[in-house]
Design a protein around this motif. Structure first.
Motif, PDB file in Angstrom:
ATOM      1  N   LYS A 169      20.953  42.991  46.604  1.00  0.00           N
ATOM      2  CA  LYS A 169      20.049  42.833  45.565  1.00  0.00           C
ATOM      3  C   LYS A 169      19.928  41.628  44.966  1.00  0.00           C
ATOM      4  N   TYR A 170      20.569  40.499  44.990  1.00  0.00           N
ATOM      5  CA  TYR A 170      20.149  39.329  44.798  1.00  0.00           C
ATOM      6  C   TYR A 170      19.382  38.553  45.719  1.00  0.00           C
ATOM      7  N   ILE A 171      19.416  39.084  47.135  1.00  0.00           N
ATOM      8  CA  ILE A 171      18.625  38.548  48.194  1.00  0.00           C
ATOM      9  C   ILE A 171      17.192  38.931  47.769  1.00  0.00           C
ATOM     10  N   ASP A 172      17.164  40.137  47.544  1.00  0.00           N
ATOM     11  CA  ASP A 172      15.739  40.906  47.412  1.00  0.00           C
ATOM     12  C   ASP A 172      15.231  40.225  46.177  1.00  0.00           C
ATOM     13  N   TYR A 173      16.039  39.973  45.036  1.00  0.00           N
ATOM     14  CA  TYR A 173      15.555  39.444  43.785  1.00  0.00           C
ATOM     15  C   TYR A 173      14.882  37.982  43.910  1.00  0.00           C
ATOM     16  N   ALA A 174      15.783  37.220  44.823  1.00  0.00           N
ATOM     17  CA  ALA A 174      15.385  35.884  45.170  1.00  0.00           C
ATOM     18  C   ALA A 174      13.993  35.799  45.977  1.00  0.00           C
ATOM     19  N   ASP A 175      13.899  36.717  46.658  1.00  0.00           N
ATOM     20  CA  ASP A 175      12.611  36.872  47.576  1.00  0.00           C
ATOM     21  C   ASP A 175      12.209  35.699  48.206  1.00  0.00           C
ATOM     22  N   ASP A 176      13.197  34.785  48.781  1.00  0.00           N
ATOM     23  CA  ASP A 176      13.001  33.639  49.589  1.00  0.00           C
ATOM     24  C   ASP A 176      12.628  32.635  48.656  1.00  0.00           C
ATOM     25  N   ARG A 177      12.760  32.630  47.474  1.00  0.00           N
ATOM     26  CA  ARG A 177      12.430  31.488  46.459  1.00  0.00           C
ATOM     27  C   ARG A 177      13.615  30.440  46.569  1.00  0.00           C
ATOM     28  N   ILE A 178      14.906  31.088  46.922  1.00  0.00           N
ATOM     29  CA  ILE A 178      16.159  30.224  46.865  1.00  0.00           C
ATOM     30  C   ILE A 178      16.973  30.775  47.977  1.00  0.00           C
ATOM     31  N   THR A 179      17.949  30.124  48.689  1.00  0.00           N
ATOM     32  CA  THR A 179      18.822  30.797  49.759  1.00  0.00           C
ATOM     33  C   THR A 179      20.118  31.422  48.799  1.00  0.00           C
ATOM     34  N   ILE A 180      20.128  32.499  49.227  1.00  0.00           N
ATOM     35  CA  ILE A 180      21.553  33.432  48.924  1.00  0.00           C
ATOM     36  C   ILE A 180      22.399  33.234  50.188  1.00  0.00           C
ATOM     37  N   LEU A 181      23.668  32.454  49.856  1.00  0.00           N
ATOM     38  CA  LEU A 181      24.741  32.423  50.760  1.00  0.00           C
ATOM     39  C   LEU A 181      25.599  33.253  50.789  1.00  0.00           C
ATOM     40  N   PRO A 182      25.868  34.207  51.333  1.00  0.00           N
ATOM     41  CA  PRO A 182      27.075  34.857  51.271  1.00  0.00           C
ATOM     42  C   PRO A 182      28.349  34.221  51.904  1.00  0.00           C
ATOM     43  N   GLY A 183      29.538  34.447  50.779  1.00  0.00           N
ATOM     44  CA  GLY A 183      30.811  33.787  51.594  1.00  0.00           C
ATOM     45  C   GLY A 183      31.760  34.717  50.761  1.00  0.00           C
ATOM     46  N   GLY A 184      33.072  34.370  51.354  1.00  0.00           N
ATOM     47  CA  GLY A 184      34.507  34.934  50.605  1.00  0.00           C
ATOM     48  C   GLY A 184      34.666  36.136  51.447  1.00  0.00           C
ATOM     49  N   GLY A 185      35.443  36.122  52.585  1.00  0.00           N
ATOM     50  CA  GLY A 185      35.829  37.301  53.563  1.00  0.00           C
ATOM     51  C   GLY A 185      34.855  37.678  54.728  1.00  0.00           C
ATOM     52  N   ILE A 186      34.064  36.621  55.019  1.00  0.00           N
ATOM     53  CA  ILE A 186      33.129  36.442  56.315  1.00  0.00           C
ATOM     54  C   ILE A 186      33.994  35.765  57.261  1.00  0.00           C
ATOM     55  N   ASN A 187      34.091  36.543  58.438  1.00  0.00           N
ATOM     56  CA  ASN A 187      34.789  35.539  59.367  1.00  0.00           C
ATOM     57  C   ASN A 187      34.087  35.784  60.686  1.00  0.00           C
ATOM     58  N   TYR A 188      34.572  35.369  61.719  1.00  0.00           N
ATOM     59  CA  TYR A 188      33.997  35.433  63.065  1.00  0.00           C
ATOM     60  C   TYR A 188      33.992  36.815  63.573  1.00  0.00           C
ATOM     61  N   GLN A 189      34.710  37.750  63.068  1.00  0.00           N
ATOM     62  CA  GLN A 189      34.308  39.180  63.646  1.00  0.00           C
ATOM     63  C   GLN A 189      33.605  39.898  62.794  1.00  0.00           C
ATOM     64  N   ASN A 190      33.346  39.565  61.487  1.00  0.00           N
ATOM     65  CA  ASN A 190      32.497  40.540  60.842  1.00  0.00           C
ATOM     66  C   ASN A 190      30.954  39.712  60.458  1.00  0.00           C
ATOM     67  N   CYS A 191      30.970  38.723  60.821  1.00  0.00           N
ATOM     68  CA  CYS A 191      29.661  37.726  60.459  1.00  0.00           C
ATOM     69  C   CYS A 191      28.403  38.443  61.105  1.00  0.00           C
ATOM     70  N   ASP A 192      28.276  38.687  62.328  1.00  0.00           N
ATOM     71  CA  ASP A 192      27.298  39.159  62.640  1.00  0.00           C
ATOM     72  C   ASP A 192      26.743  40.461  62.135  1.00  0.00           C
ATOM     73  N   MET A 193      27.495  41.532  61.640  1.00  0.00           N
ATOM     74  CA  MET A 193      27.246  42.690  61.249  1.00  0.00           C
ATOM     75  C   MET A 193      26.916  42.396  59.823  1.00  0.00           C
ATOM     76  N   ILE A 194      27.303  41.659  59.013  1.00  0.00           N
ATOM     77  CA  ILE A 194      26.931  41.218  57.692  1.00  0.00           C
ATOM     78  C   ILE A 194      25.636  40.689  57.819  1.00  0.00           C
ATOM     79  N   ALA A 195      25.360  39.661  58.558  1.00  0.00           N
ATOM     80  CA  ALA A 195      24.142  38.991  58.818  1.00  0.00           C
ATOM     81  C   ALA A 195      22.983  39.962  59.123  1.00  0.00           C
ATOM     82  N   GLU A 196      23.275  41.040  59.955  1.00  0.00           N
ATOM     83  CA  GLU A 196      22.354  41.856  60.204  1.00  0.00           C
ATOM     84  C   GLU A 196      21.967  42.982  59.199  1.00  0.00           C
ATOM     85  N   LYS A 197      23.235  43.118  58.335  1.00  0.00           N
ATOM     86  CA  LYS A 197      22.704  44.241  57.171  1.00  0.00           C
ATOM     87  C   LYS A 197      22.128  43.604  56.140  1.00  0.00           C
TER      88      LYS A 197
END
Length: 214
Positions: A169-197
């Motif tokens: 929701k935040y990414i859609d609202y920001a609409d490329d005007r600012i980078t929304i950087l997700p964190g907290g619980g992202i690791n090398y095992q789930n980062c590709d899935m999260i990035a794709e989603k």
């Protein structure tokens, strides 16, 4: 995939760089979510990473706990920002809120002014905002040339796979005007899935590279 690794002090930085970290977020005391490192740690880290051409983000946070700061604490944060400027730090991460869950505009304006020449990241104080204030805060940060917002999409106690819809929701609202950087619980095992989603190219975390902070 652009991986920002959150580290505590200098110890793991050479290993993180050798394993492909694209950017380092430098903290002390990650157990409380990160605070500002000592001057000695900052000097050596900045020097090391400049030689390796890896950008460094310094956490500017005088203590753990909430993000409601008094005038003296803001003054301390300003002093840390001026020091970061002097050392050629690439980016600084901070956030200041009011008691009622809104962004502290006066404090933020002071801190942004002290960050001249560096990128500014509004850190996970974003997740402590009242939900109804989040879109307005995104607009305010864009208007004040802030570069990124670091967010878990909800309380850190909630697993990130349950907060992805909020982050989207935040990414859609920001609409490329600012980078929304997700964190907290992202690791090398789930980062590709999260990035794709989320359709993103940058992730943040202590464990986004295998063998670092495992």
């Amino acid at each position: 995939m652009f991986k920002e690794v959150a580290v505590e002090n200098f110890t793991n930085i050479p290993l993180a760089v050798s394993k492909g970290a694209n950017r380092i977020e430098l903290n002390d005391n990650l157990a409380v979510g990160g605070t500002t490192v000592s001057l000695g740690v900052l000097q050596e880290t900045t020097k090391y990473l400049q030689e390796k051409s890896i950008p460094v983000v310094e956490m500017i946070r005088p203590r753990g706990g909430n993000f409601v700061y008094n005038d003296l604490e803001i003054k301390m944060m300003e002093a840390d920002l001026f020091q970061a400027q002097k050392l050629g730090v690439d980016a600084v991460a901070f956030g200041a809120l009011t008691n009622d869950g809104a962004i502290d505009e006066d404090a933020m304006e002071q801190l942004i002014a002290a960050s001249s020449g560096m990128q500014v990241v509004f850190h996970m104080a974003f997740d402590a905002l009242a939900e109804e204030n989040k879109k307005g805060t995104i607009d305010w940060l864009i208007d004040h040339d802030v570069d990124r917002i670091l967010t878990h999409g909800g309380p850190l106690t909630t697993p990130i796979n349950e907060t992805l819809d909020n982050i989207k929701k935040y990414i859609d609202y920001a609409d490329d005007r600012i980078t929304i950087l997700p964190g907290g619980g992202i690791n090398y095992q789930n980062c590709d899935m999260i990035a794709e989603k989320l359709n993103i190219k940058e992730v943040h975390g202590t464990k986004v590279i295998q063998g670092i902070n495992d």
